[in-house]
Enzyme design. Structure first.
Site, PDB file in Angstrom:
ATOM      1  N   GLU A 121      -7.433   4.535   0.505  1.00  0.00           N
ATOM      2  CA  GLU A 121      -7.520   5.674   1.447  1.00  0.00           C
ATOM      3  C   GLU A 121      -8.040   6.915   0.726  1.00  0.00           C
ATOM      4  O   GLU A 121      -7.568   8.038   0.951  1.00  0.00           O
ATOM      5  CB  GLU A 121      -6.144   5.968   2.063  1.00  0.00           C
ATOM      6  CG  GLU A 121      -5.521   4.760   2.745  1.00  0.00           C
ATOM      7  CD  GLU A 121      -4.209   5.056   3.466  1.00  0.00           C
ATOM      8  OE1 GLU A 121      -3.859   6.241   3.657  1.00  0.00           O
ATOM      9  OE2 GLU A 121      -3.523   4.088   3.828  1.00  0.00           O
TER      10      GLU A 121
ATOM     11  N   ASN B  71       0.843  -1.199   0.000  1.00  0.00           N
ATOM     12  CA  ASN B  71       0.000   0.000   0.000  1.00  0.00           C
ATOM     13  C   ASN B  71       0.881   1.254   0.000  1.00  0.00           C
ATOM     14  O   ASN B  71       1.857   1.333   0.741  1.00  0.00           O
ATOM     15  CB  ASN B  71      -0.850  -0.025   1.288  1.00  0.00           C
ATOM     16  CG  ASN B  71      -1.949   1.011   1.345  1.00  0.00           C
ATOM     17  OD1 ASN B  71      -2.757   1.116   0.418  1.00  0.00           O
ATOM     18  ND2 ASN B  71      -2.009   1.774   2.427  1.00  0.00           N
TER      19      ASN B  71
ATOM     20  N   HIS C 104      -4.830   9.780  -2.067  1.00  0.00           N
ATOM     21  CA  HIS C 104      -5.080  11.056  -1.376  1.00  0.00           C
ATOM     22  C   HIS C 104      -4.844  12.178  -2.386  1.00  0.00           C
ATOM     23  O   HIS C 104      -3.709  12.426  -2.784  1.00  0.00           O
ATOM     24  CB  HIS C 104      -4.104  11.225  -0.201  1.00  0.00           C
ATOM     25  CG  HIS C 104      -4.316  10.250   0.904  1.00  0.00           C
ATOM     26  ND1 HIS C 104      -5.432  10.283   1.722  1.00  0.00           N
ATOM     27  CD2 HIS C 104      -3.582   9.208   1.344  1.00  0.00           C
ATOM     28  CE1 HIS C 104      -5.356   9.314   2.616  1.00  0.00           C
ATOM     29  NE2 HIS C 104      -4.240   8.640   2.408  1.00  0.00           N
TER      30      HIS C 104
HETATM   31  O1  G3I Z   1      -4.263   9.050  20.072  1.00  0.00           O
HETATM   32  C1  G3I Z   1      -3.482  10.200  20.330  1.00  0.00           C
HETATM   33  C2  G3I Z   1      -4.018  10.953  21.503  1.00  0.00           C
HETATM   34  O2  G3I Z   1      -3.907  10.137  22.648  1.00  0.00           O
HETATM   35  C3  G3I Z   1      -3.232  12.243  21.662  1.00  0.00           C
HETATM   36  O3  G3I Z   1      -3.764  12.990  22.703  1.00  0.00           O
HETATM   37  C4  G3I Z   1      -3.284  13.068  20.375  1.00  0.00           C
HETATM   38  C5  G3I Z   1      -2.470  14.336  20.445  1.00  0.00           C
HETATM   39  O4  G3I Z   1      -1.831  14.616  19.233  1.00  0.00           O
HETATM   40  O5  G3I Z   1      -2.763  12.291  19.345  1.00  0.00           O
HETATM   41  C6  G3I Z   1      -3.489  11.104  19.103  1.00  0.00           C
HETATM   42  O6  G3I Z   1      -2.854  10.411  18.093  1.00  0.00           O
HETATM   43  C7  G3I Z   1      -3.080  10.892  16.784  1.00  0.00           C
HETATM   44  C8  G3I Z   1      -3.658   9.763  15.955  1.00  0.00           C
HETATM   45  O7  G3I Z   1      -3.774  10.168  14.609  1.00  0.00           O
HETATM   46  C9  G3I Z   1      -5.049   9.341  16.458  1.00  0.00           C
HETATM   47  O8  G3I Z   1      -5.936  10.407  16.346  1.00  0.00           O
HETATM   48  C10 G3I Z   1      -1.748  11.325  16.198  1.00  0.00           C
HETATM   49  O9  G3I Z   1      -1.269  12.461  16.872  1.00  0.00           O
HETATM   50  C11 G3I Z   1      -1.902  11.620  14.724  1.00  0.00           C
HETATM   51  O10 G3I Z   1      -0.610  11.821  14.167  1.00  0.00           O
HETATM   52  C12 G3I Z   1      -2.544  10.440  14.026  1.00  0.00           C
HETATM   53  O11 G3I Z   1      -2.702  10.790  12.668  1.00  0.00           O
HETATM   54  C13 G3I Z   1      -2.957   9.698  11.802  1.00  0.00           C
HETATM   55  C14 G3I Z   1      -1.852   9.595  10.767  1.00  0.00           C
HETATM   56  O12 G3I Z   1      -2.152   8.553   9.863  1.00  0.00           O
HETATM   57  C15 G3I Z   1      -0.517   9.322  11.409  1.00  0.00           C
HETATM   58  O13 G3I Z   1       0.460   9.048  10.474  1.00  0.00           O
HETATM   59  C16 G3I Z   1      -4.284   9.943  11.102  1.00  0.00           C
HETATM   60  O14 G3I Z   1      -5.333   9.888  12.079  1.00  0.00           O
HETATM   61  C17 G3I Z   1      -4.517   8.886  10.028  1.00  0.00           C
HETATM   62  O15 G3I Z   1      -5.636   9.258   9.265  1.00  0.00           O
HETATM   63  C18 G3I Z   1      -3.309   8.843   9.115  1.00  0.00           C
HETATM   64  O16 G3I Z   1      -3.529   7.831   8.155  1.00  0.00           O
HETATM   65  C19 G3I Z   1      -2.500   7.644   7.186  1.00  0.00           C
HETATM   66  C20 G3I Z   1      -2.455   6.168   6.882  1.00  0.00           C
HETATM   67  O17 G3I Z   1      -2.299   5.417   8.057  1.00  0.00           O
HETATM   68  C21 G3I Z   1      -1.335   5.853   5.888  1.00  0.00           C
HETATM   69  N1  G3I Z   1      -1.433   6.684   4.699  1.00  0.00           N
HETATM   70  C22 G3I Z   1      -1.569   8.123   4.932  1.00  0.00           C
HETATM   71  C23 G3I Z   1      -2.734   8.401   5.875  1.00  0.00           C
HETATM   72  C24 G3I Z   1      -2.959   9.898   6.035  1.00  0.00           C
HETATM   73  O18 G3I Z   1      -1.860  10.513   6.654  1.00  0.00           O
END
Ligand code: G3I
Length: 307
Positions: free
Chosen positions: A237, A171, A208
């Protein structure tokens, strides 16, 4: 049919959404999820830092919530993701030798795929292993550094043995345009794997899109070229920044391209309402923050043959 999932099913496809466990208590969210989608991908809950944040201790709580929600309603589940440089706990990045990293990688795959054996239709075994830009090179992750190029095929071999009935996907993002160096690099890897009998079943085009990286005009041809290698293609995605008719047209183009290739087996959008998108402040999804259907929704439903 009148929903995305049912309309896609009539075309022999699934239509899924990325789901976050912490929204499952919200009734407006689950109403739309249960009505419209017949596949889910846990947005963060199956990532290494969530499941095995410290070595040897596995937490399946949040991911199980999503899997149970889905399977009890007959929805499919995509597993995302086993081997990725991001959202990787520090203990893995700090492992000193190839043997250490290999053991950790294989034991993680075995444990997670074992826990969900028989419940996951497709796994993103390796995610985002290639660099952006024109080099087509591998990304410099701890897996690449310690194990070298063979880490990807090793992960796929381990995954095949762990759950022989799951489809095993590679992926990535920015592999949607067939002229992009990264796309060519992934294409060459898949071709090489097929020629050497390395188990791989599917390629996930994350898809994306935004104004800097719109839906490429050769998107369907690109899906077709991967399919011609003997793998399925899944759009894993999908989100498209924008609004109104322009956004709707882009979504339509993606769905139409997938339906035109028999090996394009399903589409997943990366979230349900706009305000839960990872693109904070953006409006890239099919439902607005009040869960109203956007023009993009209508375009997708129509492209799937629904009304
Ligand atoms: O769970 C913690 C929480 O406890 C904390 O208080 C908060 C403060 O920042 O962070 C929370 O974690 C976040 C997590 O999402 C859950 O919401 C992270 O900071 C944040 O970085 C994370 O972002 C995710 C991202 O991947 C990380 O790389 C996005 O939700 C998610 O949509 C995104 O998905 C990725 C795919 O896995 C791979 N391809 C790209 C795609 C978009 O970036």
């Amino acid at each position: 049919a009148t929903t995305l999932g049912a309309s896609a099913a009539e075309k022999g496809r699934y239509f899924g959404a990325a789901v976050a466990a912490n929204h499952l208590g919200e009734s407006a969210y689950t109403t739309v999820l249960n009505r419209e989608f017949n596949s889910v991908t846990p947005e963060n809950e199956m990532k290494w830092e969530t499941i095995q944040s410290s070595r040897g201790s596995f937490d399946y709580g949040p991911a199980d919530q999503i899997v149970n929600h889905a399977t009890s309603r007959g929805m499919k589940v995509r597993g995302h993701t086993l081997v990725w440089h991001s959202q990787l706990p520090g203990w893995v990045s700090g492992l000193p030798t190839a043997t250490d990293v290999r053991n950790a990688m294989n034991s993680h795959i075995n444990n997670v795929m074992g826990h969900y054996k028989g419940k996951i239709h497709s796994w993103d075994v390796v995610n985002e292993a290639f660099e952006d830009g024109s080099s087509g090179a591998r990304r410099n992750s701890v897996f690449q550094q310690r194990i070298g190029n063979s880490f990807i095929e090793e992960a796929f071999k381990t995954a095949r043995a762990a759950d022989p009935n799951a489809k095993l996907c590679y992926n990535d993002y920015n592999i949607d345009d067939m002229n992009h160096a990264k796309t060519r690099a992934v294409y060459n890897m898949v071709r090489d794997f097929k020629s050497r009998g390395i188990p791989i079943d599917c390629v996930g085009l994350q898809s994306h899109f935004n104004s800097q990286s719109p839906v490429p005009s050769n998107y369907q041809q690109n899906i077709q070229q991967f399919a011609a290698l003997g793998v399925d293609v899944q759009i894993t995605e999908l989100d498209i920044e924008g609004s109104g008719t322009a956004q709707a047209n882009s979504y339509r183009n993606v769905v139409t391209a997938c339906l035109a290739v028999s090996r394009c087996t399903g589409i997943t959008v990366w979230g349900i309402p706009d305000h839960y998108s990872w693109r904070s402040g953006g409006t890239p999804l099919l439902f607005d923050r009040n869960y109203n259907k956007k023009p993009a929704y209508d375009a997708v439903l129509a492209a799937l043959g629904g009304t």
